[in-house]
Design an enzyme around this catalytic site. Structure first.
Site, PDB file in Angstrom:
ATOM      1  N   GLU A 336       0.798  -1.233   0.000  1.00  0.00           N
ATOM      2  CA  GLU A 336       0.000   0.000   0.000  1.00  0.00           C
ATOM      3  C   GLU A 336       0.831   1.283   0.000  1.00  0.00           C
ATOM      4  O   GLU A 336       0.499   2.236   0.711  1.00  0.00           O
ATOM      5  CB  GLU A 336      -0.939  -0.002   1.236  1.00  0.00           C
TER       6      GLU A 336
HETATM    7  C1  TNX Z   1      -4.358  -3.919   4.711  1.00  0.00           C
HETATM    8  S1  TNX Z   1      -2.824  -6.365   4.416  1.00  0.00           S
HETATM    9  C2  TNX Z   1      -3.073  -3.748   5.170  1.00  0.00           C
HETATM   10  C3  TNX Z   1      -2.863  -3.342   6.564  1.00  0.00           C
HETATM   11  C4  TNX Z   1      -4.159  -3.157   7.290  1.00  0.00           C
HETATM   12  C5  TNX Z   1      -5.105  -4.251   6.902  1.00  0.00           C
HETATM   13  C6  TNX Z   1      -6.381  -4.241   7.677  1.00  0.00           C
HETATM   14  C7  TNX Z   1      -1.732  -5.358   4.159  1.00  0.00           C
HETATM   15  C8  TNX Z   1      -0.514  -5.857   3.579  1.00  0.00           C
HETATM   16  N1  TNX Z   1      -1.959  -4.084   4.465  1.00  0.00           N
HETATM   17  O1  TNX Z   1      -2.103  -2.168   6.625  1.00  0.00           O
HETATM   18  O2  TNX Z   1      -3.901  -3.202   8.658  1.00  0.00           O
HETATM   19  O3  TNX Z   1      -5.392  -4.116   5.552  1.00  0.00           O
HETATM   20  O4  TNX Z   1      -7.131  -5.402   7.430  1.00  0.00           O
END
Ligand code: TNX
Length: 522
Positions: A336
């Site tokens: 992300e």
């Molecule tokens: C996505 S899963 C994220 C996390 C969040 C999560 C909440 C991932 C690699 N990144 O930063 O905590 O969703 O479900």
């Protein structure tokens, strides 16, 4: 239904009276009918029992301090509830009848590093394995072959019978893990130790700690002290946060090692870095420190990928982490990074991969890291995008399976669950169980897969009770997916085993979600 209850009631009363007033408890179900989780590769029952008595001791094969320590672990598991005072003794050969014997025999290729053979006869218990890790896994099976009350911390009435037979067992996947996000909400050393105890009871062998995110930096880095003096001081919702000193972290690593669990430290980058960006202005391209953050948005922060100081910072952090990490992996996050342009992200990840390798470790990253050039030693953790997992496999890297729609323990069970999120799915206990890593992503098959991991993100999870409610009972199912052969897994059968496991979860004092899809035995 009403009539059935009427007829059954006197029988139930009789049974209760019989068990309360007779001197011996009834024999346990056959070994092949014990509700073992994860299900072993093979169980052959014979029709007798072995009973632990005040004469029973634990004999360990002579010489090995490590095997002795495992024997002590077993004694510490059995003594509180039984009150039998089992002692550890060194054996030069097989002990006399009536005892438990633990030995590493080292000659069965099929059993590998973690497999074991548990053989129970009327005369005693014999647990053998190639490696100490196998003995440790076998002990988890032995615990489950005893009555649930064995898990209580104080002396229980009753007899301690183990049904006889032979279990040969070994894992399908070499990596079976859980992830705990200690950045969004901080969890104490004691909490993490309890989680290690719980995951290792289901033969998991990896605990991935998400040690830094926008809301907090949780591991002391001596060369960059403000990461913790400033960056650790809050969490989601504005609590006081916290961090592990290096001494505390090493203690966790040792505690995990004693349970044959490897800790995988994660520092998420280049995104999810606000806590670091708030601690050191020079990590920002505009040289201005960010404010600490206590919300739950994602994707707004980035390290300055064009500045050399960023790589000096990463090198220092990875060096200090690697020095405390006996395991092969450092997790670099990589997810992300919405405000890092792809043209900057790719060379950044490539460089981080080199830094991690220069400190003797292998990189794991969330599936987006496959945009970079993965080395065959690197691992991509599949959570969202199938094409990224496929690309990792095509590049010759291994894939760690954590599909958010199945394995994310922070997802709500259903729309009534008070904790958790549901952006990926509602995940009931059956949904978390009914999937196969080897068929999840087209083009990613068993030989591409390192294993499975169940992540628990903690935006909404603030303490151990809440953590347990989200992890249990889904985690034992994920542990079984990683350990047991796919061909032997059936929800209709697992559901019965899990239901029978209820009293054990209670005896372990686990705050589990009593899903209506399971019939829980009392
Ligand atoms: C996505 S899963 C994220 C996390 C969040 C999560 C909440 C991932 C690699 N990144 O930063 O905590 O969703 O479900």
């Amino acid at each position: 239904m009403f009539h059935k209850v009427q007829i059954l009631k006197p029988l139930v009363v009789l049974a209760v009276v019989a068990t309360t007033f007779s001197c011996s408890t009834p024999d346990p179900a056959r070994l092949s009918e014990q509700s073992l989780i994860p299900m072993p590769v093979s169980v052959t029952a014979t029709d007798s029992v072995f009973e632990l008595t005040t004469d029973t001791d634990i004999y360990v094969q002579g010489g090995s301090e490590e095997v002795k320590k495992i024997g002590q672990y077993l004694a510490d598991k059995l003594n509180p509830a039984t009150g039998l005072g089992l002692e550890i003794k060194t054996a030069s050969g097989e002990p006399a009848a009536g005892n438990i014997y633990l030995a590493t025999t080292g000659n069965e290729a099929e059993l590998g590093e973690e497999g074991y053979v548990l053989s129970v006869t009327r005369e005693g218990v014999r647990l053998t394995a190639n490696k100490p890790a196998g003995l440790f896994r076998g002990i988890q099976t032995l615990r489950q072959a005893l009555p649930a009350a064995i898990e209580m911390n104080d002396k229980q009435r009753g007899s301690w019978k183990i049904p006889t037979g032979t279990i040969r067992d070994y894992p399908t996947y070499e990596y079976r893990g859980a992830m705990l996000d200690v950045a969004r909400h901080f969890f104490s050393v004691e909490d993490v130790k309890r989680y290690i105890d719980l995951i290792s009871a289901y033969k998991m062998n990896a605990l991935h700690l998400h040690l830094a995110d926008d809301q907090g930096w949780r591991i002391e880095i001596k060369s960059w002290p403000k990461l913790t003096t400033h960056g650790s001081t809050t969490q989601v919702g504005g609590g006081k946060g916290g961090f592990y000193t290096q001494e505390q972290y090493k203690e966790l690593v040792r505690y995990a090692q004693d349970r044959y669990v490897t800790i995988i430290p994660e520092i998420d980058m280049p995104g999810h870095t606000n806590a670091a960006l708030a601690s050191y202005p020079e990590l920002n391209c505009d040289n201005k420190a960010r404010e600490l953050y206590t919300g739950i948005e994602v994707g707004f922060s980035t390290l300055c990928t064009s500045s050399e100081i960023t790589y000096k910072f990463i090198d220092d952090v990875v060096r200090e982490l690697a020095a405390m990490t006996p395991g092969p992996f450092i997790h670099a996050g990589g997810d992300e990074s919405h405000v890092t342009p792809m043209k900057d992200y790719i060379p950044f990840i490539n460089r981080v991969q080199d830094i991690i390798q220069s400190h003797g470790k292998r990189m794991i990253g969330w599936d987006e890291v496959t945009n970079a050039s993965l080395k065959p030693s690197s691992v991509a953790q599949f959570w969202a995008k199938a094409e990224y997992a496929k690309s990792a496999a095509d590049q010759g890297a291994k894939v760690l399976m954590s599909p958010a729609t199945r394995a994310y323990l922070d997802m709500q069970y259903d729309s009534t669950t008070k904790l958790g999120l549901h952006w990926a799915a509602y995940i009931e206990v059956d949904s978390a169980y009914i999937w196969d890593p080897a068929t999840m992503v087209p083009g990613v098959s068993r030989q591409n897969i390192l294993g499975v991991e169940a992540p628990l993100w903690t935006e909404t999870i603030t303490n151990m009770e809440e953590l347990e409610y989200m992890a249990f009972p889904r985690l034992p199912g994920i542990a079984e997916i990683g350990w047991s052969p796919a061909a032997s897994r059936q929800w209709s059968e697992y559901r019965t085993r899990l239901g029978n496991h209820g009293p054990r979860l209670k005896a372990m004092d686990i705050n589990y979600y009593p899903s209506k899809r399971v019939e829980w035995s009392e």
